[in-house]
Design an enzyme around this catalytic site. Structure first.
Site, short mmCIF file in Angstrom:
data_model
loop_
_atom_site.label_atom_id
_atom_site.label_comp_id
_atom_site.label_asym_id
_atom_site.label_seq_id
_atom_site.Cartn_x
_atom_site.Cartn_y
_atom_site.Cartn_z
N ALA A 182 -6.78 10.55 7.51
CA ALA A 182 -5.36 10.42 7.20
C ALA A 182 -4.47 10.39 8.44
O ALA A 182 -3.45 9.69 8.46
CB ALA A 182 -4.93 11.56 6.27
N GLN A 183 -4.83 11.14 9.48
CA GLN A 183 -3.92 11.31 10.61
C GLN A 183 -3.53 10.00 11.32
O GLN A 183 -2.34 9.81 11.62
CB GLN A 183 -4.52 12.30 11.61
CG GLN A 183 -4.14 13.75 11.33
CD GLN A 183 -2.64 13.96 11.29
OE1 GLN A 183 -1.89 13.51 12.15
NE2 GLN A 183 -2.17 14.66 10.27
N GLY A 186 -0.42 4.43 0.45
CA GLY A 186 -1.20 5.54 1.00
C GLY A 186 -0.42 6.29 2.06
O GLY A 186 0.80 6.19 2.16
N GLY A 188 0.81 -1.21 0.00
CA GLY A 188 0.00 0.00 0.00
C GLY A 188 0.84 1.25 0.00
O GLY A 188 1.78 1.37 0.80
N GLU A 248 -19.31 17.09 0.90
CA GLU A 248 -18.44 17.93 0.07
C GLU A 248 -18.81 17.81 -1.40
O GLU A 248 -18.76 18.80 -2.15
CB GLU A 248 -16.99 17.55 0.33
CG GLU A 248 -16.53 17.96 1.72
CD GLU A 248 -15.17 17.45 2.14
OE1 GLU A 248 -14.68 17.89 3.20
OE2 GLU A 248 -14.60 16.63 1.40
N VAL A 267 -0.56 -7.45 -4.67
CA VAL A 267 -0.26 -8.60 -3.83
C VAL A 267 -1.54 -9.43 -3.70
O VAL A 267 -2.55 -8.95 -3.19
CB VAL A 267 0.25 -8.16 -2.44
CG1 VAL A 267 0.41 -9.37 -1.52
CG2 VAL A 267 1.58 -7.42 -2.57
N ASP A 281 -6.24 2.77 7.88
CA ASP A 281 -7.66 2.38 7.86
C ASP A 281 -7.88 0.89 7.94
O ASP A 281 -8.96 0.44 8.33
CB ASP A 281 -8.32 2.91 6.58
CG ASP A 281 -8.48 4.41 6.57
OD1 ASP A 281 -8.26 5.03 7.62
OD2 ASP A 281 -8.84 4.97 5.51
#
Length: 447
Positions: free
Chosen positions: A329-330, A25, A23, A183, A92, A312
């Site tokens: 994200a944090q 991210g 990943g 949004e 993967v 996540d």
């Protein structure tokens, strides 16, 4: 043409501990950046060759930003300064804990430490019909498909003679009242007010309906009730039709049927109703709970000392977060950096330190000068101040100087002109059984 059997992972052998990261991210890149090449060999696998800033996907979908403004090539992020870092744009397919290897279509690779940072994928809750016809918003291709769909719908609405079909093209249903749905709804409302009347001067966009459907009793359920209430007010002021405590039962590409029987004719249903962990085959069932890997305070997956999960995809329960950390994200950024420090502690013969999450708050933007923020110490912001905070926070976490420059110049331009990017249909979106898309393609054919 190259065949799969002619390819290999081509990762050099090493005497250093090999850390495989699945990943690219926020969690994966922050871990890799903090692992010194003199001590570790780092191999990253990611299906795309770029890291994307997914909180701004909705702006790509509504033509506010181009895709390359929110993405950065992973190879560019890890240049020659990152010794013994290797990236492979390969999926993967399986984890093999017994042999300490991962499997791909072009071979297996041994690991000393494995870090799963695969994030999430759209969750359609088993509804295959909605999965087939709706528009998710999780990756750049999703945003580009939705952008094409929206622009095609406006073009066809401008040319159709049938009022019912025109209304169907102008109805947009957004399922999910979380940050993505809110949004997206706000961005479409601003397009409807400031952009589309100028692009299509002969069309009445007061008839364009934007529905926001949420199964719970308020929008922005992850945020505070105060922020939810402000957001609800902002959305109503912008003309969004909000349907709370409402579920979408089915959608066949033309009609969205809500629980209770109400039907909305629409060609565009945006699915922002939930996510599921992007797990990888091979791990025992007892390591997974509700689509996430169960981890301890060191991010070790249940039952393993050499397999970790961050971001996540990881479920770490604490007294403050009994259901795991929020899906933003944090936590991924902080867990990636913390795990890198723990790997270095291990090399020094020290013990791991437990992860402590520092909650920096939550933000959501609804439109120009309209945003909400839940900050530490129970500070709640709304309106212009929260909007400015949202702009600076998102700009700060964008990867790459060029991306920051492009995005801020776009935002400044839009602030003074109300313009929304270049509304180009680069490639028409069409499903195999999508009659609307097929009709749009026919309009452009010369043969």
């Amino acid at each position: 043409m190259l065949r799969l059997e002619e390819l290999s992972l081509n990762v050099p052998e090493t005497t250093k501990p090999r850390v495989i990261i699945i990943g690219g991210g926020f969690g994966g890149i922050n871990l890799a950046r903090k692992l010194p090449g003199k001590d570790f060999q780092v191999v990253m696998f990611n299906k795309q060759n770029y890291h994307g800033f997914w909180p701004l996907l909705y702006q790509v979908a509504t033509a506010g930003l181009e895709p390359d403004a929110i993405a950065e090539p992973l190879r560019k992020m890890f240049d020659e300064d990152y010794e013994d870092f290797h990236f492979r744009p390969v999926r993967v397919s399986r984890i093999n804990p017994e042999s300490k290897t991962i499997s791909t279509a072009i071979g297996d690779l041994r690991y000393d430490y494995l870090v799963i940072a695969t994030g999430t994928k759209s969750n359609f809750f088993g509804n295959e019909q909605i999965k087939k016809y709706s528009f998710p918003l999780k990756q750049i291709p999703d945003a580009l498909n939705l952008r094409s769909q929206l622009l095609q719908s406006f073009e066809l609405a401008n040319m159709t003679k049938d009022p019912e079909k025109r209304q169907s093209l102008l109805n947009i249903v957004i399922v999910g009242g979380g940050p993505t749905g809110v949004e997206m709804a706000g961005s479409l409302a601003e397009m409807r007010k400031h952009i589309l009347p100028g692009d299509y001067p002969g069309m009445d966009f007061s008839k364009m309906n934007i529905y926001l459907v949420e199964g719970l009793d308020r929008v922005l359920p992850p945020m505070s009730p105060e922020s939810s209430q402000k957001t609800h007010k902002y959305l109503e002021e912008m003309g969004i039709i909000i349907k709370l405590k409402t579920l979408v039962e089915s959608y066949d590409g033309e009609v969205a049927t809500l629980k209770g029987g109400e039907q909305i004719r629409t060609q565009t249903l945006v699915w922002a109703a939930g996510v599921a962990g992007a797990t990888v085959e091979g791990m025992p069932a007892e390591t997974v709970e509700r689509g996430k890997y169960i981890v301890n305070r060191f991010n070790q997956v249940k039952g393993y000392t050499d397999i970790f999960a961050i971001g996540d995809i990881a479920k770490m329960t604490t007294d403050l977060f009994p259901n795991g950390h929020p899906g933003v994200a944090q936590p991924a950024i902080q867990q990636g950096r913390h795990l890198a420090k723990n790997f270095q502690r291990l090399l020094r013969g020290e013990t791991y330190e437990p992860f402590e999450y520092f909650d920096k708050g939550s933000l959501a933007i609804i439109g120009r000068n309209r945003a909400v923020a839940d900050l530490p110490k129970n500070i709640k912001l709304g309106g212009f101040i929260a909007w400015v905070a949202w702009l600076f926070v998102h700009l700060y976490y964008l990867i790459g100087f060029r991306n920051k420059l492009v995005v801020i110049s776009n935002w400044v331009y839009r602030f003074f002109t109300y313009e929304h990017g270049t509304r180009l249909i680069i490639r028409a979106f069409v499903r195999k059984d999508d009659k609307q898309g097929q009709e749009f393609i026919k309009l452009q054919r010369m043969d």
